[in-house]
Motif scaffolding. Structure first.
Motif, mmCIF file in Angstrom:
data_model
loop_
_atom_site.group_PDB
_atom_site.id
_atom_site.type_symbol
_atom_site.label_atom_id
_atom_site.label_comp_id
_atom_site.label_asym_id
_atom_site.label_seq_id
_atom_site.Cartn_x
_atom_site.Cartn_y
_atom_site.Cartn_z
ATOM 1 N N ALA A 31 -8.251 52.473 -6.861
ATOM 2 C CA ALA A 31 -9.106 52.945 -5.773
ATOM 3 C C ALA A 31 -10.215 53.831 -6.314
ATOM 4 C CB ALA A 31 -8.274 53.706 -4.740
ATOM 5 N N THR A 32 -9.890 54.620 -7.317
ATOM 6 C CA THR A 32 -10.888 55.491 -7.940
ATOM 7 C C THR A 32 -11.900 54.678 -8.729
ATOM 8 O OG1 THR A 32 -9.221 57.225 -8.113
ATOM 9 C CG2 THR A 32 -11.200 57.482 -9.453
ATOM 10 N N ARG A 33 -11.422 53.627 -9.393
ATOM 11 C CA ARG A 33 -12.327 52.743 -10.121
ATOM 12 C C ARG A 33 -13.383 52.162 -9.178
ATOM 13 N NH1 ARG A 33 -11.232 49.406 -14.640
ATOM 14 N NH2 ARG A 33 -8.988 49.342 -14.212
ATOM 15 N N ALA A 34 -12.918 51.675 -8.024
ATOM 16 C CA ALA A 34 -13.833 51.072 -7.050
ATOM 17 C C ALA A 34 -14.826 52.105 -6.513
ATOM 18 C CB ALA A 34 -13.037 50.460 -5.905
ATOM 19 N N PHE A 35 -14.328 53.306 -6.244
ATOM 20 C CA PHE A 35 -15.190 54.352 -5.698
ATOM 21 C C PHE A 35 -16.257 54.773 -6.705
ATOM 22 C CE2 PHE A 35 -16.166 58.893 -5.256
ATOM 23 C CZ PHE A 35 -16.669 58.923 -3.960
ATOM 24 N N MET A 36 -15.849 55.012 -7.946
ATOM 25 C CA MET A 36 -16.780 55.484 -8.970
ATOM 26 C C MET A 36 -17.802 54.406 -9.344
ATOM 27 S SD MET A 36 -15.974 58.607 -9.411
ATOM 28 C CE MET A 36 -16.899 59.017 -10.894
ATOM 29 N N ALA A 37 -17.352 53.152 -9.384
ATOM 30 C CA ALA A 37 -18.282 52.064 -9.681
ATOM 31 C C ALA A 37 -19.305 51.911 -8.563
ATOM 32 C CB ALA A 37 -17.512 50.764 -9.874
ATOM 33 N N GLY A 38 -18.851 52.052 -7.320
ATOM 34 C CA GLY A 38 -19.767 51.944 -6.188
ATOM 35 C C GLY A 38 -20.745 53.101 -6.108
ATOM 36 N N LYS A 39 -20.343 54.246 -6.616
ATOM 37 C CA LYS A 39 -21.192 55.435 -6.588
ATOM 38 C C LYS A 39 -22.294 55.381 -7.641
ATOM 39 C CE LYS A 39 -20.698 60.489 -6.652
ATOM 40 N NZ LYS A 39 -19.755 61.605 -6.889
ATOM 41 N N GLU A 40 -22.044 54.673 -8.756
ATOM 42 C CA GLU A 40 -23.021 54.575 -9.835
ATOM 43 C C GLU A 40 -24.196 53.679 -9.420
ATOM 44 O OE1 GLU A 40 -25.258 54.935 -12.710
ATOM 45 O OE2 GLU A 40 -23.353 56.004 -13.021
ATOM 46 N N LYS A 98 -24.123 50.394 -15.654
ATOM 47 C CA LYS A 98 -23.159 51.461 -15.936
ATOM 48 C C LYS A 98 -21.982 51.498 -14.968
ATOM 49 C CE LYS A 98 -26.610 54.525 -18.050
ATOM 50 N NZ LYS A 98 -27.258 55.865 -17.972
ATOM 51 N N LYS A 99 -21.997 50.585 -13.988
ATOM 52 C CA LYS A 99 -20.949 50.597 -12.969
ATOM 53 C C LYS A 99 -19.552 50.405 -13.559
ATOM 54 C CE LYS A 99 -23.534 49.204 -8.843
ATOM 55 N NZ LYS A 99 -23.085 50.341 -8.015
ATOM 56 N N LYS A 100 -19.428 49.428 -14.447
ATOM 57 C CA LYS A 100 -18.116 49.146 -15.032
ATOM 58 C C LYS A 100 -17.603 50.345 -15.824
ATOM 59 C CE LYS A 100 -15.639 45.762 -17.857
ATOM 60 N NZ LYS A 100 -15.745 44.488 -18.633
ATOM 61 N N ARG A 154 -13.954 55.112 -16.305
ATOM 62 C CA ARG A 154 -13.739 56.550 -16.498
ATOM 63 C C ARG A 154 -12.904 57.127 -15.355
ATOM 64 N NH1 ARG A 154 -19.258 56.921 -17.868
ATOM 65 N NH2 ARG A 154 -19.671 57.808 -15.817
ATOM 66 N N GLY A 155 -13.226 56.723 -14.136
ATOM 67 C CA GLY A 155 -12.454 57.188 -12.993
ATOM 68 C C GLY A 155 -11.019 56.713 -13.040
#
Length: 237
Positions: A112-121, A126-128, A133-134
């Protein structure tokens, strides 16, 4: 230089309390060689000591970000939560519930954090990397305790409930510290994301007051100074 006569670092009260005095070294027979000098590093280690006074626990508690790769017993957390619910709570609304995430279930939150952090970038290239990192950050936490509060439609009651839930979290933090367990109270933006809420089973009308990262400390930060109370206190006679 101080000396200690006990035989083990694990329950040495001097080793536990030395951080209060900004001391550089102690001599301890429980080290590899009798009377070897043990440096007191900035990353102090805490040990379980149920004889600590409340004042000492409050002052020594720290927010922990780095944990040992060691599971926390679920029954211990359940017991601490049980005691923590004895927080002041106007009208005894008891608006809280808890979701404990440990073991393989941590992957759900990490994803869930991966999806959130990728969507925020904003940069597509750099999304992946941002998502990974998240993922890594949360997947390395031994246990999560999500503190969830029912949002009362009455705004005054909701404010009182939030204060009571915050008091409960402080109770939990101090009780855990007494047992040698550290935590950090996180309120990062992703607790409001749909992915994170779904991973925890949070319902509409509920608020995640805190995502508590829980585990045995691998590093304890040094204390930061507090403003003296005489600079904050107004006395009206």
């Amino acid at each position: 230089m101080l000396s200690c006569e006990c035989k083990s670092l694990e329950y040495c009260p001097l080793f536990i309390q030395v951080s209060l005095f900004n001391l550089k070294h102690i001599r301890h027979p429980g080290s590899f060689f009798f009377k070897k000098t043990i440096p007191i590093h900035r990353s102090l280690r805490i040990r379980r000591n149920t004889n600590m006074k409340l004042e000492q626990i409050i002052k020594e508690r720290r927010s922990i970000k780095r944990f040992k790769d060691q599971p926390v017993p679920l029954e211990t957390i359940q017991s601490l939560l049980e005691t923590s619910t004895w927080a002041p709570n106007h009208k005894m609304t008891q608006p809280w519930r808890f979701v404990v995430v440990h073991g393989d279930s941590r992957v759900k939150l990490a994803e869930a954090t991966r999806a959130f952090m990728a969507g925020k970038e904003k940069d597509p290239s750099k999304k992946k990397e941002a998502g990974q990192r998240g993922y890594n950050k949360l997947n390395g936490v031994p246990m999560f305790v999500a503190v969830i509060m029912e949002e009362n439609p009455n705004l005054m009651t909701r404010e009182e409930d939030y204060a009571a839930t915050s008091a409960l979290i402080q109770n939990f933090s101090l009780l855990a510290w007494e047992q040698g367990i550290g935590m950090i109270w996180e309120t990062y933006g992703m607790i409001h994301s749909q992915e994170f809420r779904e991973a925890l089973g949070v319902k509409p009308g509920e608020k995640i007051v805190g995502s508590l990262h829980v585990g045995y400390p691998d590093m304890i930060p040094t204390p930061r100074p507090r403003t003296p109370i005489d600079e904050l206190l107004t006395i009206m006679d």
